[in-house]
Design a protein around this motif. Structure first.
Motif, mmCIF file in Angstrom:
data_model
loop_
_atom_site.group_PDB
_atom_site.id
_atom_site.type_symbol
_atom_site.label_atom_id
_atom_site.label_comp_id
_atom_site.label_asym_id
_atom_site.label_seq_id
_atom_site.Cartn_x
_atom_site.Cartn_y
_atom_site.Cartn_z
ATOM 1 N N ILE A 85 0.807 -1.228 0.000
ATOM 2 C CA ILE A 85 0.000 0.000 0.000
ATOM 3 C C ILE A 85 0.833 1.268 0.000
ATOM 4 C CG2 ILE A 85 -1.947 -1.141 1.127
ATOM 5 C CD1 ILE A 85 -1.125 0.222 3.718
ATOM 6 N N ASP A 86 2.149 1.153 0.180
ATOM 7 C CA ASP A 86 2.992 2.349 0.197
ATOM 8 C C ASP A 86 3.007 3.006 -1.177
ATOM 9 O OD1 ASP A 86 4.515 4.210 1.477
ATOM 10 O OD2 ASP A 86 6.085 2.819 2.108
ATOM 11 N N ALA A 87 3.211 4.306 -1.193
ATOM 12 C CA ALA A 87 3.196 5.073 -2.445
ATOM 13 C C ALA A 87 4.315 4.611 -3.376
ATOM 14 C CB ALA A 87 3.341 6.561 -2.145
ATOM 15 N N GLN A 88 4.080 4.743 -4.674
ATOM 16 C CA GLN A 88 5.066 4.310 -5.653
ATOM 17 C C GLN A 88 6.351 5.130 -5.571
ATOM 18 O OE1 GLN A 88 3.309 4.042 -9.583
ATOM 19 N NE2 GLN A 88 1.381 3.259 -8.743
ATOM 20 N N ASN A 89 6.242 6.403 -5.212
ATOM 21 C CA ASN A 89 7.456 7.212 -5.097
ATOM 22 C C ASN A 89 8.283 6.860 -3.864
ATOM 23 O OD1 ASN A 89 5.931 8.302 -3.033
ATOM 24 N ND2 ASN A 89 5.697 10.329 -3.966
ATOM 25 N N LYS A 90 7.743 5.995 -3.012
ATOM 26 C CA LYS A 90 8.483 5.471 -1.855
ATOM 27 C C LYS A 90 8.907 4.028 -2.056
ATOM 28 C CE LYS A 90 6.261 8.512 1.546
ATOM 29 N NZ LYS A 90 5.465 8.563 2.811
ATOM 30 N N GLY A 91 8.702 3.505 -3.272
ATOM 31 C CA GLY A 91 9.124 2.149 -3.588
ATOM 32 C C GLY A 91 8.057 1.094 -3.412
ATOM 33 N N VAL A 138 9.382 -13.716 -4.668
ATOM 34 C CA VAL A 138 8.404 -12.942 -5.445
ATOM 35 C C VAL A 138 8.390 -11.479 -5.000
ATOM 36 C CG1 VAL A 138 6.948 -14.978 -5.844
ATOM 37 C CG2 VAL A 138 6.400 -13.410 -3.953
ATOM 38 N N TYR A 139 8.724 -11.214 -3.734
ATOM 39 C CA TYR A 139 8.744 -9.825 -3.278
ATOM 40 C C TYR A 139 9.979 -9.087 -3.795
ATOM 41 C CZ TYR A 139 4.554 -10.042 -0.471
ATOM 42 O OH TYR A 139 3.242 -10.129 -0.082
ATOM 43 N N VAL A 140 11.071 -9.824 -4.024
ATOM 44 C CA VAL A 140 12.221 -9.203 -4.681
ATOM 45 C C VAL A 140 11.819 -8.766 -6.087
ATOM 46 C CG1 VAL A 140 14.584 -9.554 -5.498
ATOM 47 C CG2 VAL A 140 13.854 -10.580 -3.332
ATOM 48 N N TYR A 141 11.112 -9.654 -6.793
ATOM 49 C CA TYR A 141 10.626 -9.313 -8.132
ATOM 50 C C TYR A 141 9.681 -8.110 -8.085
ATOM 51 C CZ TYR A 141 7.373 -9.340 -12.031
ATOM 52 O OH TYR A 141 6.571 -8.945 -13.070
ATOM 53 N N LEU A 142 8.717 -8.137 -7.158
ATOM 54 C CA LEU A 142 7.744 -7.043 -7.079
ATOM 55 C C LEU A 142 8.427 -5.716 -6.756
ATOM 56 C CD1 LEU A 142 4.813 -8.787 -5.131
ATOM 57 C CD2 LEU A 142 4.802 -8.080 -7.530
ATOM 58 N N ALA A 143 9.438 -5.743 -5.880
ATOM 59 C CA ALA A 143 10.113 -4.506 -5.486
ATOM 60 C C ALA A 143 10.913 -3.899 -6.637
ATOM 61 C CB ALA A 143 11.028 -4.771 -4.288
ATOM 62 N N TYR A 144 11.469 -4.755 -7.504
ATOM 63 C CA TYR A 144 12.259 -4.244 -8.630
ATOM 64 C C TYR A 144 11.378 -3.919 -9.839
ATOM 65 C CZ TYR A 144 16.841 -4.987 -6.524
ATOM 66 O OH TYR A 144 17.956 -4.891 -5.725
ATOM 67 N N ALA A 145 10.376 -4.756 -10.098
ATOM 68 C CA ALA A 145 9.546 -4.560 -11.289
ATOM 69 C C ALA A 145 8.428 -3.550 -11.070
ATOM 70 C CB ALA A 145 8.945 -5.900 -11.726
ATOM 71 N N LEU A 146 7.938 -3.459 -9.807
ATOM 72 C CA LEU A 146 6.814 -2.566 -9.471
ATOM 73 C C LEU A 146 5.681 -2.666 -10.489
ATOM 74 C CD1 LEU A 146 8.718 0.649 -8.271
ATOM 75 C CD2 LEU A 146 7.671 -1.130 -6.867
ATOM 76 N N PRO A 147 5.141 -3.866 -10.686
ATOM 77 C CA PRO A 147 4.071 -4.022 -11.682
ATOM 78 C C PRO A 147 2.794 -3.299 -11.242
ATOM 79 C CG PRO A 147 4.275 -6.004 -10.359
ATOM 80 C CD PRO A 147 5.428 -5.121 -9.973
#
Length: 419
Positions: free
Chosen positions: A249-255, A309-318
């Motif tokens: 739920i954190d903002a995209q500009n905060k990663g 999968v969270y490593v992927y989500l953190a880098y890809a930010l789909p």
């Protein structure tokens, strides 16, 4: 003569009521504090301390029966939980919202932990052995439904209220007032419908008995290996659990991924809980067929490797909600499957004299294993960022492999436990 009550009238509602406050304290509070602007460091620190009542629950559990009956404890704790929900709702709009809500979450946590003790004891007291076996699936199902209701539907409701009212504090306050009303209804219902057993044996818990229980717990074979397993098997999940929710739920500009509360409620509270339940069911079936020793390493891999999968989500930010749902489903399914090994080991370790009390001590260590890493998880994440944090979580999975490699388990255990 006690009135006969159908278990269908009270078992489902009792375990639904048992699950809701735990979800509120452990998950809904995270989302609420994030929406109210609290930092990840403060959120994980404050909410991790709320595990404490479940950590120390075995210390006051034996004394619950000394004062009143289990039935009395159930209805009284439900009233207190309702009051705690109302207190959270009342203090959210106030200037001292943080201190006030935390105080009422503490009340809710202690009341919920005490309710757990009384409800589980009453279940064994109010039902014959045959009916206990018959309704064990029913009670766990309604506990899971409470999880979906709290982590999914209630968070979605609060999110939709935010859109309608355009006021975050007012929206969450309304939701918690609704929960207060629901628990007052539970209190009234169970005060009327719970059976009144003709005899409820009260075992006087003395200091010497409690001391003997603890001493024998530490005299078991492989005691330190077992304690290390209980503390470190879930260490990666202890780091991940709270931060992953905040990441979603954190903002995209905060990663973060920037999900709305309604989207989070669907992804984590619905898809995630269903995946967790399916994984747990399949894990139980597998262990009951071939034994815990046979499935230990597949379960170790299942509870650790999907953290990638969270490593992927953190880098890809789909931004595709379908991709996010698939990733959360994989991680939660793996966790549910791998968690089966942990719960079976607690049963395995608790065998012998005082098995009920020893199992309670094991669950206290389980709560401690989630509490300790959660205390500093948010501070670590804010220091290194989401991407590096999730890499650290994956690296911490080595602890799970190490403590699992030290276990010595009877190859027949699990098959016998399921018979």
């Amino acid at each position: 003569m006690s009135k006969r009550r159908s278990p269908w009238a009270w078992v489902p509602t009792l375990y639904f009521a048992e699950g809701l406050p735990y979800v509120a304290v452990m998950t809904i509070s995270l989302i609420m504090y994030k929406r109210l602007g609290l930092s990840n460091t403060d959120i994980t620190l404050y909410t991790s301390w709320l595990y404490l009542p479940w950590v120390i629950k075995p210390l006051w559990g034996p004394f619950v029966d000394v004062i009143k009956t289990k039935r009395w404890w159930i209805v009284t704790m439900q009233l207190l939980i309702g009051a705690a929900f109302g207190g959270v709702a009342f203090t959210i709009p106030s200037p001292y919202w943080l201190q006030g809500t935390l105080a009422f979450f503490w009340l809710m946590a202690f009341s919920s932990a005490t309710h757990d003790i009384a409800a589980d004891g009453f279940y064994m007291l109010g039902l014959s052995q045959h009916r206990q076996a018959y309704f064990v699936g029913i009670r766990s199902t309604f506990y899971r439904i409470a999880t979906i209701f709290g982590q999914g539907l209630l968070v979605m409701l609060a999110g939709n209220l935010e859109v309608i009212t355009r006021n975050v504090r007012y929206s969450w306050s309304l939701m918690f007032y609704g929960m207060a009303g629901l628990f007052i209804a539970f209190w009234l219902w169970h005060h009327y419908i719970l059976p009144r057993p003709e005899k409820e044996n009260k075992e006087q818990a003395t200091n010497s008995q409690l001391r003997h229980t603890i001493v024998t717990f530490f005299q078991k074979p492989q005691v330190w290996t077992g304690i290390c397993f209980m503390l470190f098997y879930r260490m990666p999940e202890g780091l991940l659990a709270k931060v992953s929710a905040l990441f979603l739920i954190d903002a995209q500009n905060k990663g973060g991924l920037g999900l709305s509360p309604a989207e989070y409620g669907f992804v984590q509270g619905t898809v995630g809980v269903i995946a967790l339940t399916l994984g747990g069911i399949l894990g139980g079936i597998a262990a009951s067929r071939d034994g815990l020793k046979r499935w230990l390493w597949p379960m170790v891999c299942a509870i650790t490797l999907p953290d990638l999968v969270y490593v992927y989500l953190a880098y890809a930010l789909p931004q595709n909600l379908g991709i996010i749902n698939v990733c959360v489903f994989i991680e939660q399914f793996g966790y549910g499957f791998g968690f089966s090994a942990y719960m079976l080991y607690l049963i395995y370790y608790s065998q012998g004299e005082h098995k009920t009390a020893h199992y309670a001590l094991c669950t206290a260590l389980m709560a401690l294993s989630m509490m300790i890493p959660g205390l500093f998880a948010g501070a670590l994440q804010e220091t290194v960022g989401y991407q590096t944090f999730f890499i650290i979580v994956v690296a911490a999975c080595s602890l799970t492999f190490i403590v699992s490699s030290l276990l010595k388990i009877d190859p027949e255990f699990g098959k016998k436990a399921a018979d």
